[in-house]
Motif scaffolding. Structure first.
Motif: not given
Length: 421
Positions: A319-344
């Motif tokens: 069992r885990i809080r939804c907020k912890e999952i959302i925060d983890a996704v946010y931090e991962s996107l902020k660090t690793n998210f670098n899409p191309t123009d086509e992906q954008r």
């Protein structure tokens, strides 16, 4: 920017005094006054608007002039009369305050002599108070007239299709449209759709022509208002009250019986109301380490994700809080998210689709709430009609036919109070 002199003219449609000059007349006299006093008014310093001054904050042009005064860009305002500036206490006091602070150097009126001294400001304050008293008295007289007309069975509301008001203000059948509108009721009672009714209306040429020559046609909105208006079975509804027109004047001719009116209002209306609770991370987008999808669990204070297998999960009821999952996704996107123009571009396209779905869902929820309000309103009208038929008239005015939402989210009607009679 140098200080300027400005002209302000105002007239609103709710002012019953026909002696008040029109805006062009006010401007003409104000320009003559400025010329006699040697004041130069540039074209951009002439302001006008058609707004009521009964309540503060209702006039954007006036508010703009006041802002210019506070910024030191306007030193003098020229008006036809003090009541053009203010007809309410807050704005009248604000003008007097600007004079006291020296931000507003002077006022010039075509019909009132003002001097910026103690006596002059006292007289200006009296004029503002008198203007407010006139406005309040006019409003009271209008409300009293509306209430009196309603008791006499005379409406000041929207036009009623199929009826016209005679010289005494009473409703009587329209010589041309009464038969058409009565046929519309019969068609709806026989199960005809709006589209079929409108097709017939266009075929027979059912239109209303005003005295000024304006032509109005029956539309879907018109049909909705017709089928919801109780006047067609003999009850005039206005300002939250119902008046039995048959009691006021016996020769009133309704188009339909009450039971048929009530039946028609339920045609095409679903009696089932669906509600939806929106929860995040649904649809199995998050999975447990054992491979099973996670589902949302509502705790006392927070939302949690739990394994769908529950007690059968080999990890032992994770069992885990939804907020912890959302925060983890946010931090991962902020660090690793670098899409191309086509992906954008693809992301924007998908996000646009998502927003359209949300808008459609909100629209559906709005329609559901409107059905709930209409049902609650209909129930309240049924109770009022029952009281009228039994001859039980409450000693106080009938509560407004409106619905509110209590703290629990359930709809209730103010007119439920009628059940106490």
């Amino acid at each position: 920017m140098p200080e300027r002199d400005v002209i302000y003219a105002r007239k609103s449609s709710d002012e019953g005094d026909r002696q008040i000059k029109s805006i062009p007349d006010q401007l003409e006299h104000c320009r003559e006054l400025a010329q006699r006093n040697g004041l130069i008014i540039a074209p951009e310093d002439v302001f006008q608007e058609s707004k009521s001054a009964k309540t503060p904050g209702n006039r954007p042009v006036f508010d703009h002039i006041i802002d210019l005064v506070k910024k030191g860009q306007v030193r003098r305002i020229i008006c036809w009369h003090p009541d053009r500036l203010a007809r309410n206490g807050p704005e009248g006091g604000m003008i007097t305050g600007l004079l006291d602070l020296g931000l507003l150097k002077d006022l010039k009126f075509c019909t009132f002599g003002f001097e910026n001294n103690t006596a002059g400001k006292m007289m200006l304050g009296i004029m503002f108070v008198m203007s407010k008293e006139y406005s309040d008295r006019l409003s009271d007289n209008i409300k009293r007239g509306v209430a009196s007309n309603l008791r006499d069975g005379k409406s000041v509301g929207t036009y009623k299709w199929g009826y016209e008001r005679n010289a005494n203000g009473f409703y009587e059948p329209h010589p041309k449209l009464y038969g058409y509108v009565k046929k519309i009721w019969e068609m709806r009672l026989n199960g005809k759709t709006f589209e079929e009714i409108l097709k017939w209306v266009r075929l027979v040429g059912c239109v209303r022509v005003t005295k000024k020559g304006n032509v109005f046609k029956i539309t879907k909105t018109s049909l909705t208002r017709i089928f919801e208006d109780p006047i067609y079975y003999g009850m005039l509804r206005q300002k939250g009250e119902l008046i039995n027109l048959k009691d006021v004047y016996a020769d009133f001719r309704p188009m339909i019986e009450y039971e048929d009116w009530k039946k028609i209002r339920t045609v095409g209306r679903s009696s089932i109301v669906f509600t939806r609770r929106i929860l995040p991370l649904r649809g199995g987008i998050v999975r447990c380490a054992c491979g099973n999808p996670c589902v949302t669990d509502i705790g006392k204070n927070y939302l949690y994700l739990v394994c769908q297998a529950r007690s059968k999960c080999p990890l032992g009821k994770p069992r885990i809080r939804c907020k912890e999952i959302i925060d983890a996704v946010y931090e991962s996107l902020k660090t690793n998210f670098n899409p191309t123009d086509e992906q954008r571009k693809e992301l924007r396209k998908n996000y646009a689709k998502h927003v359209k779905k949300l808008i459609a869902r909100s629209y559906d929820e709005l329609k559901t709430k409107r059905r709930q309000l209409a049902d609650a309103k209909g129930n309240a009208e049924d109770k009022l009609h029952t009281l009228e038929l039994k001859g039980l008239k409450p000693s106080t005015s009938v509560p407004h036919l409106s619905t509110t939402q209590n703290n629990g989210g359930a709809l209730q009607s103010d007119s439920d109070q009628c059940s106490n009679f």
